[in-house]
Design a protein around this motif. Sequence first.
Motif, short mmCIF file in Angstrom:
data_model
loop_
_atom_site.label_atom_id
_atom_site.label_comp_id
_atom_site.label_asym_id
_atom_site.label_seq_id
_atom_site.Cartn_x
_atom_site.Cartn_y
_atom_site.Cartn_z
N ALA B 149 0.83 -1.21 0.00
CA ALA B 149 0.00 0.00 0.00
C ALA B 149 0.86 1.26 0.00
N LYS B 150 2.13 1.12 0.30
CA LYS B 150 3.01 2.30 0.26
C LYS B 150 3.51 2.59 -1.15
N VAL B 151 3.32 1.64 -2.07
CA VAL B 151 3.79 1.87 -3.43
C VAL B 151 2.70 1.64 -4.49
N CYS B 152 1.56 1.12 -4.10
CA CYS B 152 0.60 0.65 -5.11
C CYS B 152 -0.83 1.02 -4.73
N GLY B 153 -1.58 1.49 -5.71
CA GLY B 153 -2.94 1.97 -5.47
C GLY B 153 -4.03 0.93 -5.60
N VAL B 154 -3.66 -0.34 -5.64
CA VAL B 154 -4.68 -1.39 -5.72
C VAL B 154 -4.82 -2.03 -4.34
N ASP B 155 -6.05 -2.30 -3.96
CA ASP B 155 -6.34 -2.92 -2.67
C ASP B 155 -5.86 -4.38 -2.69
N LEU B 156 -4.80 -4.66 -1.97
CA LEU B 156 -4.23 -6.02 -1.97
C LEU B 156 -4.48 -6.71 -0.63
N ARG B 157 -5.46 -6.23 0.13
CA ARG B 157 -5.81 -6.93 1.36
C ARG B 157 -6.47 -8.26 1.01
N GLU B 158 -6.35 -9.20 1.92
CA GLU B 158 -6.83 -10.57 1.70
C GLU B 158 -8.25 -10.60 1.11
N GLU B 159 -9.15 -9.76 1.64
CA GLU B 159 -10.55 -9.78 1.19
C GLU B 159 -10.64 -9.47 -0.30
N ALA B 160 -9.81 -8.54 -0.74
CA ALA B 160 -9.92 -8.09 -2.13
C ALA B 160 -8.96 -8.84 -3.05
N PHE B 161 -7.95 -9.46 -2.47
CA PHE B 161 -6.86 -10.03 -3.28
C PHE B 161 -6.44 -11.36 -2.64
N PRO B 162 -7.33 -12.36 -2.71
CA PRO B 162 -7.03 -13.61 -2.03
C PRO B 162 -5.90 -14.38 -2.69
N LEU B 163 -5.48 -15.42 -2.01
CA LEU B 163 -4.44 -16.32 -2.52
C LEU B 163 -4.78 -16.72 -3.96
N GLY B 164 -3.79 -16.69 -4.83
CA GLY B 164 -4.02 -17.07 -6.21
C GLY B 164 -4.46 -15.91 -7.10
N SER B 165 -4.51 -14.72 -6.53
CA SER B 165 -4.90 -13.55 -7.33
C SER B 165 -3.68 -12.93 -7.99
N ILE B 166 -3.94 -12.26 -9.11
CA ILE B 166 -2.90 -11.53 -9.82
C ILE B 166 -3.40 -10.11 -10.04
N ALA B 167 -2.52 -9.14 -9.83
CA ALA B 167 -2.84 -7.75 -10.20
C ALA B 167 -1.79 -7.27 -11.18
N GLN B 168 -2.24 -6.87 -12.35
CA GLN B 168 -1.34 -6.20 -13.30
C GLN B 168 -1.59 -4.73 -13.09
N THR B 169 -0.62 -4.05 -12.53
CA THR B 169 -0.89 -2.69 -12.10
C THR B 169 0.41 -1.88 -12.08
N SER B 170 0.34 -0.75 -11.39
CA SER B 170 1.47 0.13 -11.30
C SER B 170 1.93 0.16 -9.85
N ALA B 171 3.22 -0.03 -9.62
CA ALA B 171 3.77 0.10 -8.27
C ALA B 171 4.96 1.03 -8.35
N ALA B 172 4.97 2.02 -7.47
CA ALA B 172 6.02 3.04 -7.51
C ALA B 172 6.16 3.61 -8.93
N ARG B 173 5.03 3.70 -9.60
CA ARG B 173 4.92 4.29 -10.94
C ARG B 173 5.58 3.47 -12.05
N ILE B 174 5.82 2.19 -11.84
CA ILE B 174 6.21 1.34 -12.97
C ILE B 174 5.24 0.17 -13.06
N ASN B 175 5.15 -0.41 -14.23
CA ASN B 175 4.22 -1.53 -14.42
C ASN B 175 4.75 -2.78 -13.73
N VAL B 176 3.85 -3.47 -13.05
CA VAL B 176 4.24 -4.70 -12.37
C VAL B 176 3.13 -5.73 -12.49
N VAL B 177 3.52 -6.97 -12.29
CA VAL B 177 2.55 -8.06 -12.13
C VAL B 177 2.75 -8.57 -10.70
#
Lengths: 965, 223, 102
Positions: B149-177
């Motif tokens: 949460a200090k580098v990425c604007g996607v909710d990665l808490r367990e409720e929203a991002f359970p085991l086996g989830s993938i987020a293709q997003t931006s972290a610290a302003r670069i693209n990450v998976v």
Amino acid sequence: MTRLNAPMGLLIDRDQPLAFNFDGKPYQGFKGDSIASALAGNGRWLLSRSFKYHRPRGPLTMAGQDANTLIQLGKEPNVLADRELAENGIDVQGQNYNGSLDGDRDAILGHFSRFMPVGFYYRCFFKPMGVWDKWEGLIREKAGLGVLDLEFEPEYYDKAYLFHDVVVVGSGPAGLSAALKAADAGASVLLVEEQPILGGSLTYNRFDVAGSQADNLRADLVGRVEQHKNIEVLTRAACNGWFADNYLPVIQGKRMYKVRATECIVASGSFEQHVVFRNNDLPGVMMSSAASRLMKHYAVKPGNRAVVLTGNDDGYLTALELLDQGVQVAAVVDMRPAPESEQIASAVLSRGVQVLSGHTVYEALPTKGNKHVRAVDVRAITGRGEVASKGETFDCDLLCMSAGYMPVYQLLCQAGGQLKYDDDAAEFSLSKLPAQLRIAGSVNGIHSLEAVLADGERAAQQALQTLGLADGAAPAAVSCGRKVNFEWPIFSHPKGKDFVDFDEDLQAKDIVNATRLGYRDVQLVKRFSTVGMGPSQGRHSALPTARLVANATDRTVTETGVTTARPPFSPEKLAHVAGRIFDPYRRTAMHHRHNELGAKMMPAGNWQRPAFYGKAEQRDACMQAESQHVRNKVGVIDVSTLGGIELRGPDAAEFMNRIYTFAFLKQPVGKTRYAVLTNEHGVVIDDGVSCRLADEHFYVTATTSGVERVYREMMKWNAQWRLDVDITNVTSAFAAVNLAGPDSRKVLEKLATDVDLSPEGFPYLAYREGHVAGIPSRLLRVGFVGELGYEIHVPAHFGEALWDALMAAGEEFDIRPFGVETQRLLRLEKGHIIVSQDTDGMSHPGELALEWAISRKKPFFVGRRSVDIVMAQPQTRKLVGFTLPEGTKKPEEGHLVLEGDNISGNVTSCEFSPAVGAIIGLAYVGINQIEAGSQFPIRVDGGQMVQATVVDLPFFDPDNARQAL
Amino acid sequence: MSAITPESFSKRSFVYRQLSAASFTEVAGAAQAADLKNGRNQAMQAGLLDLSVLPRTGFRGLNAAAHLQAAGLPVPAKPNQASVADSGELVLRLSQKEFWVLGNLADEGARIDSLNQQPLPDSNCYPLYCQDSHAWLTLTGAHLPAIMAKVCGVDLREEAFPLGSIAQTSAARINVVIVNHQINGLPCFTVLCDSAAAEYLWECLLDAMGEFGGEVIGSGALS
Amino acid sequence: MKIMPCPLNGPRNISEFVHGGEVREMPNPISCTDREWAEYVFYSDNQAGIVTEWWLHAASGYWFIAERHTVTDEIIRTYDPSEIFKERVEFSAEPATEEVSA
């Protein structure tokens, strides 16, 4: 230092005394004290001098909502003394005085106030021209607040996201009940509170005659909130803005939280409003709630003998609290004809307090030097803003005032909410809020405690319905019968000092005069008079200003409105915004080798690249040595940043054919081809080299800065064309070097044992695959710098090892690395353009002499029709090569080319070339200036003109024999 | 005994210079940071592990799913889901037709190498270059959502991002998976980023982990 | 910050996306007039109301289409481009007509 007995003093810890200095004198306090409360506990009320007239000022809100308590804390200016905690040993200074805080020599400015009318700066220093220059020094000296420390050490501030289903802003009774209701239903809740403890008005306000209701309710609600597993609490945290889709910056300590919530409930409460009368700014005159906070939060007795001036029943409850804490109450002055609740009023009367209904304070009488209130002149109200000619004087050292409340609307108006004024309630209310943003409690115009609690639950229930967590039906609106605002709490005095805006020292007549000067719109009134521009941003001035302007311009208060609320809601440090900003950089696999070799690095997009190897001040010498080395021996440059795109599939060639200008259907496997990209406007936007690896497999390079855009455009086009082709951006997957110079083949021969490197086996413009130093490699024979050369592309993991192998193998040939600036010189000598350096937003292929790279035989390429149209027009300019004799003042990129008095073009590249022995460059020139051998003028630095000679390209090795070796 | 160093090999991690305190073992023809003298307890608290040299591969195209199935790998049902093969590989589904397969430390990624040797379907299945285009950094421990949460604007808490989830997003302003998975019962967020930005992201993640007591760990800390 | 619902990745901060302009139909580049082509290239409707736009989710390289109201900034619907672009597009091999150079 005597304090009131518990339970007064919720915030302080009496077991932990502390000592600090204010304005050079020692003071004592307790842990938990704010600086202002600790000073008040010592009987020190004068905290600051006002902005314009240097009038003594003391606590007004005790909630950090006014500018009266701005002090200098060590090296930090403009700290709010009623919010900042007192700490042992801190050194606090007053601000904005000349001499000493108690004896400010500039207080004399107050006597000249009639010479500093509203819009003073605006009017006095606008005309005549130049007068501002004379005054600026003096005004800057007088107008600034605090002293900035330019030697400061940056501290670590950062940011973090916080995610919740519901965010509740404000933890008063409405916020607490909303948070509990939502959390009980299973929502994850964030509760944000500005103060150090939860409870809002429950922590200081008295709601009943007995004085027990608030404490009991608070204990119950806060206890449940603190136990609740679904509620996260942030105290001493300011929600400073509302942005689209419930994105809220919340500042706590040195961190800015970026809160994202599906539902947002704002229970921000309301600001108590002052009464406008003469000397309403004296220390000792404060909001009723400030006196209550001093007692309940800090156990500080706000005075010995009080007068309470009120426009609602809350004043009576304040009087009861004062009495309970041993403060004499000389009188309750009620502006209304009669109180709302007989029960509350009679409780005050029964304590022997005089109540004057239909009266107001007309003037507060000061001690010497305006240091404190000593008495008030109370008059009967005879009409709107009018009073009887004679009144009664009450001695007092404390005047508590409350004209009513203004909803804390700032966040809500940022969200697009609109304020409407209800003439009966004399109150603003909010409407037209976005979906999933709700309000509850006094910000929603609900004032009785039971209704406030119900309103909190109502808002939470609505939020739960969108979240799919509600168990009941949509709740009904909550209403409240109380009237808390007095319609016209403004009593102008012929001698003025009846302040509407304490921050900016604006009096009632200043606002009215602004309207008379034609500034009828409240926005213009603000800008002309500066009302609401101070640190408290109109928290107390917006409502009286709206009323005064409406009255003076014959409009309703709704029509008049208030000025736009913008973030931040409360002052925030630049450090909060600037802290932990992300600034990505990219490094090639060979990056550290360049540093070890002493490279001067330069940014290229977000890449770091070596400009040349050596010290910055030796740029020209380094570049010339490096370029001569490539021309005579062998050099190597890291070109990993070059874009790379792979196109695979049955339609790969067809796709290349549609994207690039050249023909690619028949490009042979194992060959490279120059590829130019135009956009739909027919402008050249990128170039590269296309390698055909197999029938259905192309590897095409793109410029470092252009590849991302090229890749995106390719993806977008194929989302429409639906060709059977796979497009992959492989830029970061490959590290690459260009090994160039007459000895480059000899170096490569030592390492590439499975590739035939002979001129016949691997000719110019061919593509081969093999191994270099055992690393799988893609090899391209290129001629960008005009020498025998090989681009070697390897998987990025092997990039550094490739570099190491080439440097080792090249040692016997005196191999030397060269940088980007050197490469730019080398390619300039060959007349090769760099897209985006030698092209601009208008450059079509004809201007760049790229007609040869356009296929007219194919039906389509992106930009084809536009290229046809623009190239059929008479051409107006062209990119040409030019030379200047060595020693001429060197033109820089962007310098203008003239044709007569007109600008006909500009220089795009220019450098001294040791190989040519002259300054060489590329420039756009007018179409009549292109003939080789003719001259054109360039205006260089300082307006000097130089005469450049047009020459045919390339400047060096015109037969291109060297690269084809 | 001569110590293994990253420069003993031609294949080198993108962040090996950040690992000077590590002792290395050979994995897949390169040096893998194995030990940073802090062990599994650190991994349980907050660890940052570089697995960039460990083999991984990817395939895209209409026949990519069938290709993986034929190789006996579990194919996730929907995009942005990950599944774990019996032999420990992570199969990431990044779109309807794009898959990445991340190797397992236990066999040093040998199964990835054999997958890369398998003949491709006749059409519409293209190998991807994620071995080199992306760095493989894995965060471990108990504070993963709070760190991210200090580098990425996607909710990665367990409720929203359970085991086996993938987020293709931006972290610290670069693209990450970002992949939520476990290794030996240890909570892990694997972060795959542009290999050229690996040192940048490494710095950002270490900074974000600071308040949670985060440290660089070696592969040995996983067991 | 605005949230954009990506058909592939779900709701995300708008900062993860790149705007790709309005979805417009290309006139036949061979047979259309210069004016029709210029209008296609240079003119934008810029209307107050619902527009259909290209958006790219940068992290996944996924282009999709969004219907957005330019007055309220409300995003009405997002979907895969294959809903609109169903068929392979071909360009005829006929040479450009003479009006091009007129």
